[in-house]
Design a protein around this motif. Structure first.
Motif, mmCIF file in Angstrom:
data_model
loop_
_atom_site.group_PDB
_atom_site.id
_atom_site.type_symbol
_atom_site.label_atom_id
_atom_site.label_comp_id
_atom_site.label_asym_id
_atom_site.label_seq_id
_atom_site.Cartn_x
_atom_site.Cartn_y
_atom_site.Cartn_z
ATOM 1 N N GLU A 217 0.842 -1.195 0.000
ATOM 2 C CA GLU A 217 0.000 0.000 0.000
ATOM 3 C C GLU A 217 0.880 1.248 0.000
ATOM 4 N N ALA A 218 1.905 1.233 0.862
ATOM 5 C CA ALA A 218 2.796 2.383 0.989
ATOM 6 C C ALA A 218 3.513 2.662 -0.328
ATOM 7 N N ILE A 219 4.050 1.622 -0.943
ATOM 8 C CA ILE A 219 4.808 1.822 -2.185
ATOM 9 C C ILE A 219 3.884 2.262 -3.316
ATOM 10 N N PHE A 220 2.696 1.701 -3.343
ATOM 11 C CA PHE A 220 1.732 2.051 -4.387
ATOM 12 C C PHE A 220 1.342 3.532 -4.318
ATOM 13 N N LEU A 243 8.367 5.675 -8.641
ATOM 14 C CA LEU A 243 7.422 5.147 -9.635
ATOM 15 C C LEU A 243 6.668 6.297 -10.291
ATOM 16 N N PRO A 244 6.406 6.179 -11.605
ATOM 17 C CA PRO A 244 5.734 7.282 -12.289
ATOM 18 C C PRO A 244 4.291 7.469 -11.829
ATOM 19 N N MET A 251 2.239 -1.476 -11.654
ATOM 20 C CA MET A 251 3.584 -0.961 -11.374
ATOM 21 C C MET A 251 4.189 -1.625 -10.145
ATOM 22 N N LEU A 252 3.330 -2.169 -9.310
ATOM 23 C CA LEU A 252 3.824 -2.822 -8.093
ATOM 24 C C LEU A 252 4.654 -4.054 -8.421
ATOM 25 N N SER A 254 6.761 -4.142 -10.971
ATOM 26 C CA SER A 254 7.942 -3.741 -11.734
ATOM 27 C C SER A 254 9.199 -3.984 -10.898
ATOM 28 N N PRO A 255 10.348 -4.152 -11.550
ATOM 29 C CA PRO A 255 11.601 -4.383 -10.815
ATOM 30 C C PRO A 255 11.912 -3.222 -9.865
ATOM 31 N N GLU A 256 11.533 -2.030 -10.288
ATOM 32 C CA GLU A 256 11.798 -0.854 -9.468
ATOM 33 C C GLU A 256 11.042 -0.947 -8.141
ATOM 34 N N ALA A 257 9.759 -1.267 -8.251
ATOM 35 C CA ALA A 257 8.934 -1.407 -7.052
ATOM 36 C C ALA A 257 9.497 -2.508 -6.168
ATOM 37 N N PHE A 258 9.956 -3.562 -6.810
ATOM 38 C CA PHE A 258 10.502 -4.686 -6.069
ATOM 39 C C PHE A 258 11.737 -4.276 -5.273
ATOM 40 N N LYS A 259 12.523 -3.410 -5.905
ATOM 41 C CA LYS A 259 13.736 -2.907 -5.255
ATOM 42 C C LYS A 259 13.377 -2.134 -3.969
#
Ligand SMILES: Nc1ncnc2c1ncn2[C@@H]1O[C@H](COP(=O)(O)OP(=O)(O)O)[C@@H](O)[C@H]1O
Ligand SMILES: [Mg+2]
Lengths: 299, 298
Positions: A217-220, A243-244, A251-252, A254-259
């Motif tokens: 939730e926080a990252i989203f 994240l854009p 987008m959750l 995506s590798p970026e989100a995973f990082k």
């Protein structure tokens, strides 16, 4: 496009209060109890919430997230340190900082409409037809136009949350403070609410402090993620979420989100462990845990 | 807005066209009531009770029960145009007793509510008021009403005032305490939400403390009107002039049991009606509460 705190000011302001609330905590300390019952909750807490940003705060349960909210909202006073909203010290609750509570705090004896009307009516800063129009606009916006004469008990959990958002928004606060607002909703409703709330935020970019215990939730939602340490609590790590926007659920994955997730998880796990083994031989446990981890990554 | 919104009416469902008005509503409610089991169980209960009473007293004249008036004796006296013992629904006197008792209850209940609710609200709202008043309240509260009778007679002149005083006293304590508990029961988050929205202390009192404690206040008022009847009858028995309590004790003095039982049954009915009235007013004032209870299936 990556939204960073620097570029967020350029976002077009829609409400008068959009992108205007800057909140600062300087070396805030707060504890409860006296003498031998004394318990420090927050220590040396310093953070800045940039105007127009959505800052998520995450931390182990019981670490003092709600305490932080109480201090910023003005329900409680810090033992020492400063809390500044646009440079002015916070001295008590006021409608420039709206709180959306963990459990619903709609007044049960008022209808959805009356709940939204409550703040402006008390203060008298919106009246008559202008007030009526504004309430109807907001209720419509949160999809409750048809339910405006229902009492909170007659609304579903998701509808209650949305009514509460409308009740907060009508006061046009500089900053919205949300304390685990979607906790207790079922998974489906929760996801819908996150999406709904995100749209609302991206539309207005009203400064937001979003407390949660759900990492996804926080990252989203967030522009920045503040990870708290275990008690006595301070800021453990700050992660800029690049994240854009507008955000989408996919987008959750995506590798970026995973990082970001991995980065936050590591800190959270360590803090949880620290709390978990507090009473026992903490260091030995942690060492053993780390060794196990290394062995795994070696093999 | 394009996002799905939970809880909006689905297209396939035709909503019922609003509630019916006037007679339509009455018929709807009557039909709804008669289809449930409640009225039949109620009649069954009353029937069983009357039957047991009748069998015990009048059919088998069970030892120790043979001196008691049975339902046939009581009801035939109650509904006789020329009652043998002077009390029936056709006599002026019967209504005079009811009227006297009701008038006393009315005054006692109004005074107790008018003093008890504000006191309870202030005690719940302000710690200073609570610290000040609570010990006295708790000390005086357990003293039985009958113990107050001699003092009441000394304190007040005439027949009316002491009786009303005694009935007021008992219900005042109940009302105050329930109101106090009502304020305590209000969730802290409502105070916070109101504060956040810009409510000052007096706003919080009128918009949070008062409505928030309403459910407890009305529960208290229902108990309090019952307690007012208890103490009223006790007071009327000791120092009364007319009234249902007086009717009962007067019949006892004259060794006639039928009017005594008539007095008791009347008391039961009138008491039931008064507490139903209190409930009705409460439901009128707390629509939100009615909805909440309805959702829980009550
Ligand atoms: N009013 C209070 N009095 C005493 N202790 C409190 C009070 N409020 C919170 N605490 C304590 O502070 C700690 C943090 O609580 P809280 O802020 O609710 O945590 P979180 O929201 O992160 O789960 C808890 O241990 C709790 O017992
Ligand atoms: Mg909390």
């Amino acid at each position: 496009m990556t939204v960073t705190p620097a570029s967020s000011g350029e976002h077009e302001a829609q409400g008068p209060a959009s992108g205007k609330g800057k909140l600062e905590l300087r070396n805030v300390n707060k504890g409860y109890g006296e003498a031998w019952e004394r318990q420090e909750v927050l220590t040396h807490m310093s953070l800045t919430i940039a105007p127009g940003d959505l800052t998520a705060v995450i931390g182990p349960s019981g670490c003092g997230k709600s305490t932080l909210v109480d201090l910023i909202a003005g329900f409680e006073r810090p033992d020492s340190g400063e809390i500044l909203l646009n440079g002015e010290p916070v001295t008590g609750p006021a409608h420039d900082r709206m709180v959306v509570f963990q459990e619903t705090a709609l007044l049960p004896w008022l209808t959805a409409y009356q709940n939204v009307a409550f703040g402006p009516k008390l203060r008298g800063d919106l009246k008559g037809e202008a007030l009526d129009a504004e309430i109807n606009r907001l209720l419509d916006k949160v999809g409750l136009a048809e339910f405006k004469d229902k009492y909170p008990i007659q609304l579903s959990g998701g509808m209650q949350r949305r009514a509460e958002l409308a009740r907060a928004m009508i006061n046009n606060p500089l900053i919205m403070i949300m304390d685990e607002p979607f906790r207790g909703l079922d998974a489906m409703t929760r996801e819908l609410m996150q999406e709904f709330f995100l749209k609302l935020f991206e539309e207005t970019r009203r400064t937001n402090l979003f407390v949660t215990s759900e990492l996804d939730e926080a990252i989203f939602l967030a522009d920045r993620l503040i990870v708290l340490s275990n008690r006595p609590t301070s800021v453990r790590e700050t992660i800029e979420i690049g994240l854009p926007r507008p955000r989408e659920f996919h987008m959750l994955s995506s590798p970026e989100a995973f990082k970001y997730k991995r980065q936050a998880m590591e800190v959270l796990h360590e803090e949880a462990m620290r709390g978990f083994t507090r009473s026992g031989d903490q260091q030995a446990f942690l060492d053993a845990y780390r060794k196990g981890d290394e062995a795994q990554s070696d093999g | 807005m394009s996002e799905p919104v939970a809880g909006q009416p689905q297209p396939g469902v035709t909503p019922v066209q609003g509630p019916p008005a006037g007679l339509g509503m009455f018929l709807y409610k009557a039909r709804k009531n008669l289809t449930g089991s409640t009225p039949y169980l109620m009649m069954g209960g009353i029937g069983l009770w009357l039957l047991t009473w009748w069998l015990l007293c009048e059919v088998f004249s069970v030892p120790r029960f043979e001196k008691m008036p049975g339902p046939v004796a009581v009801l035939s006296e109650l509904f006789s145009v020329e009652p043998f013992l002077g009390i029936s629904v056709f006599t002026q006197e019967y209504y005079q007793h009811i009227y006297l008792s009701c008038r006393r209850i009315f005054f006692a209940f109004m005074i107790a509510t008018g003093l008890g609710v504000p006191l309870g609200l202030f005690m719940g709202w302000s710690k200073t008021v609570r610290d000040y008043a609570f010990p006295i309240l708790e000390t005086v509260r357990p003293i039985p009403i009958l113990a107050w009778v001699p003092l009441a007679i000394l304190m007040f002149a005439g027949f009316e005032a002491p009786v009303i005083y005694l009935a007021t006293l008992a219900s005042f304590f109940v009302t105050t305490l329930n109101t106090l508990l009502g304020v305590d029961s209000i969730d802290e988050s409502y105070f916070r939400a109101a504060g956040c929205l810009g409510a000052k202390r007096r706003h919080i009192f009128w918009h949070v403390v008062v409505p928030g404690s309403m459910p407890f206040i009305f529960t208290g008022l229902q108990i309090s009107i019952g307690v007012a009847w208890f103490s009223l009858v006790a007071a009327e028995m000791v120092s009364g002039d007319g009234g249902l309590g007086y009717l009962i004790v007067d019949a006892y003095m004259n060794n006639v049991t039928v009017p005594m039982v008539i007095g008791m049954i009347t008391l039961g009915f009138v008491g039931w009606i008064t507490s139903a009235l209190v409930r009705l007013v409460g439901n009128r004032l707390m629509q939100w509460r009615v909805r909440a209870l309805a959702l829980e299936g009550r």
